[in-house]
Design an enzyme around this catalytic site. Sequence first.
Site, PDB file in Angstrom:
ATOM      1  N   ASN A   1       0.835  -1.199   0.000  1.00 37.52           N
ATOM      2  CA  ASN A   1       0.000   0.000   0.000  1.00 37.52           C
ATOM      3  C   ASN A   1       0.869   1.248   0.000  1.00 37.52           C
ATOM      4  O   ASN A   1       1.936   1.282   0.599  1.00 37.52           O
ATOM      5  CB  ASN A   1      -0.965   0.000   1.194  1.00 37.52           C
ATOM      6  CG  ASN A   1      -0.422   0.754   2.385  1.00 37.52           C
ATOM      7  OD1 ASN A   1      -0.513   1.986   2.462  1.00 37.52           O
ATOM      8  ND2 ASN A   1       0.176   0.023   3.333  1.00 37.52           N
TER       9      ASN A   1
ATOM     10  N   PHE B   1      -1.858   8.156   4.173  1.00 36.04           N
ATOM     11  CA  PHE B   1      -2.650   8.767   5.253  1.00 36.04           C
ATOM     12  C   PHE B   1      -3.884   9.500   4.719  1.00 36.04           C
ATOM     13  O   PHE B   1      -4.165  10.637   5.105  1.00 36.04           O
ATOM     14  CB  PHE B   1      -1.809   9.743   6.075  1.00 36.04           C
ATOM     15  CG  PHE B   1      -0.703   9.144   6.893  1.00 36.04           C
ATOM     16  CD1 PHE B   1      -0.591   7.786   7.088  1.00 36.04           C
ATOM     17  CD2 PHE B   1       0.259   9.970   7.462  1.00 36.04           C
ATOM     18  CE1 PHE B   1       0.450   7.246   7.847  1.00 36.04           C
ATOM     19  CE2 PHE B   1       1.293   9.445   8.230  1.00 36.04           C
ATOM     20  CZ  PHE B   1       1.391   8.081   8.417  1.00 36.04           C
TER      21      PHE B   1
ATOM     22  N   SER C   1       5.539   5.143   8.779  1.00 34.50           N
ATOM     23  CA  SER C   1       4.965   4.825   7.468  1.00 34.50           C
ATOM     24  C   SER C   1       5.951   5.227   6.370  1.00 34.50           C
ATOM     25  O   SER C   1       6.545   6.301   6.425  1.00 34.50           O
ATOM     26  CB  SER C   1       3.647   5.575   7.263  1.00 34.50           C
ATOM     27  OG  SER C   1       3.222   5.461   5.914  1.00 34.50           O
TER      28      SER C   1
ATOM     29  N   ASN D   1       5.073   6.013   3.403  1.00 37.28           N
ATOM     30  CA  ASN D   1       4.301   6.660   2.341  1.00 37.28           C
ATOM     31  C   ASN D   1       4.105   8.163   2.500  1.00 37.28           C
ATOM     32  O   ASN D   1       3.383   8.778   1.718  1.00 37.28           O
ATOM     33  CB  ASN D   1       2.925   5.975   2.234  1.00 37.28           C
ATOM     34  CG  ASN D   1       3.048   4.510   1.887  1.00 37.28           C
ATOM     35  OD1 ASN D   1       3.839   4.136   1.031  1.00 37.28           O
ATOM     36  ND2 ASN D   1       2.299   3.674   2.576  1.00 37.28           N
ATOM     37  N   THR D   2       4.731   8.758   3.503  1.00 38.11           N
ATOM     38  CA  THR D   2       4.736  10.211   3.672  1.00 38.11           C
ATOM     39  C   THR D   2       6.178  10.679   3.618  1.00 38.11           C
ATOM     40  O   THR D   2       6.993  10.258   4.449  1.00 38.11           O
ATOM     41  CB  THR D   2       4.097  10.626   5.009  1.00 38.11           C
ATOM     42  OG1 THR D   2       2.717  10.232   5.005  1.00 38.11           O
ATOM     43  CG2 THR D   2       4.185  12.132   5.220  1.00 38.11           C
TER      44      THR D   2
ATOM     45  N   LYS E   1       5.046   3.989  17.214  1.00 39.47           N
ATOM     46  CA  LYS E   1       5.075   2.857  16.285  1.00 39.47           C
ATOM     47  C   LYS E   1       6.296   2.967  15.391  1.00 39.47           C
ATOM     48  O   LYS E   1       6.533   4.014  14.785  1.00 39.47           O
ATOM     49  CB  LYS E   1       3.800   2.845  15.432  1.00 39.47           C
ATOM     50  CG  LYS E   1       3.667   1.617  14.533  1.00 39.47           C
ATOM     51  CD  LYS E   1       2.276   1.551  13.917  1.00 39.47           C
ATOM     52  CE  LYS E   1       2.085   0.258  13.129  1.00 39.47           C
ATOM     53  NZ  LYS E   1       0.699   0.127  12.619  1.00 39.47           N
TER      54      LYS E   1
ATOM     55  N   ASN F   1       5.519  -1.405  11.806  1.00 42.30           N
ATOM     56  CA  ASN F   1       4.771  -0.917  10.658  1.00 42.30           C
ATOM     57  C   ASN F   1       5.093  -1.785   9.437  1.00 42.30           C
ATOM     58  O   ASN F   1       5.707  -2.847   9.560  1.00 42.30           O
ATOM     59  CB  ASN F   1       5.127   0.557  10.398  1.00 42.30           C
ATOM     60  CG  ASN F   1       3.973   1.352   9.825  1.00 42.30           C
ATOM     61  OD1 ASN F   1       3.280   0.903   8.935  1.00 42.30           O
ATOM     62  ND2 ASN F   1       3.775   2.557  10.343  1.00 42.30           N
TER      63      ASN F   1
END
Length: 341
Positions: free
Chosen positions: A114, A118, A181, A183-184, A215, A244
């Site tokens: 994925n 967010f 994450s 993805n940021t 996390k 994560n």
Amino acid sequence: MYPLLFRTVLSRMDPENAHHAAMAVIRVLGVRPFSWVARAVTRPAPHLATTALGLTFESPFGVAAGFDKDVKGAAGLHALGFGHVEVGTLTAIPQEGNPRPRLFRLIPDRAVVNRMGFNNHGAEAAAARLTKLRRRAKRTVLGVNIGKSRVVDVDAATADYVRSATLLAPLADYLVVNVSSPNTPGLRGLQAVETLRPLLQAVKDAAGLTPLLVKIAPDLPDDEVTAIAGLAVDLGLAGLIATNTTISREGLVTDPTVVEAAGAGGLSGAPLAERSLAVLRIVRAAVPADFCVISVGGVETAADVRARLDAGADLVQGYTAFLYRGPLWARQINRGLAAGR
């Protein structure tokens, strides 16, 4: 029946559309009398009750952040037998996330890639939903996971997190700072101890009496995992979530062209299990017995959950296997735990 439904219907749907369809059903299950019927089938055995973070969980097994991003399905997820629901990741500023497609199945690996980014309607909207949820679903143990707004520079991340914490901590059973994450842009750089210390201290001050956890990513070197665990203890955090998603693609059996087509993003599911368990053991060895450690990553069966508990996890979370196991997944886990399997 569910495996047949997955093979013939769901696996052919766009993954994000399939998720939205599932969430529509889950939301219905959170409403009476449907929630009563579901709970009659899925309620965990009483002896599975677990104490952590000063809270009582009906089961040690809960659903990880990412499934219910906008606090829309928490009551339904509780009705399906999960011992807690962690909502989010939520950001102070509403954002659409990354362009679609951004969610991909790697079915031979029982995994997902994925790069959602967010996507959520923001902390203020989530606070309104949490307020309503608190009135009608008082038994649902709710964690709230917060992250950095994409439009906010990394240098201004602390104020952004504090804004979310101020709005959401009073409505959460526990609060999670997500700095892991992939993805940021720039987010994982916040895991450096010298950067993470002032961020966590500021969020802890804003969270007040709400237990605060951080996390972390599975891709950190072992010594950095130990350092962050030590920092969390030093700052008086209540716990740590490991882990994560991963940016690694090693060991996958899915056709490499399919993996390449999925592109960048966080990998979750069965391939993460070995590293997630290893990070759990590193963290557990570095923290006191009363420090809460939540393990997530590659968990699919009751035996997987039991292995994490035996390795020192206080609670265990899952997400990706929900896609492959179906709506009775939490019930299967809880029954296996209760039977000692």
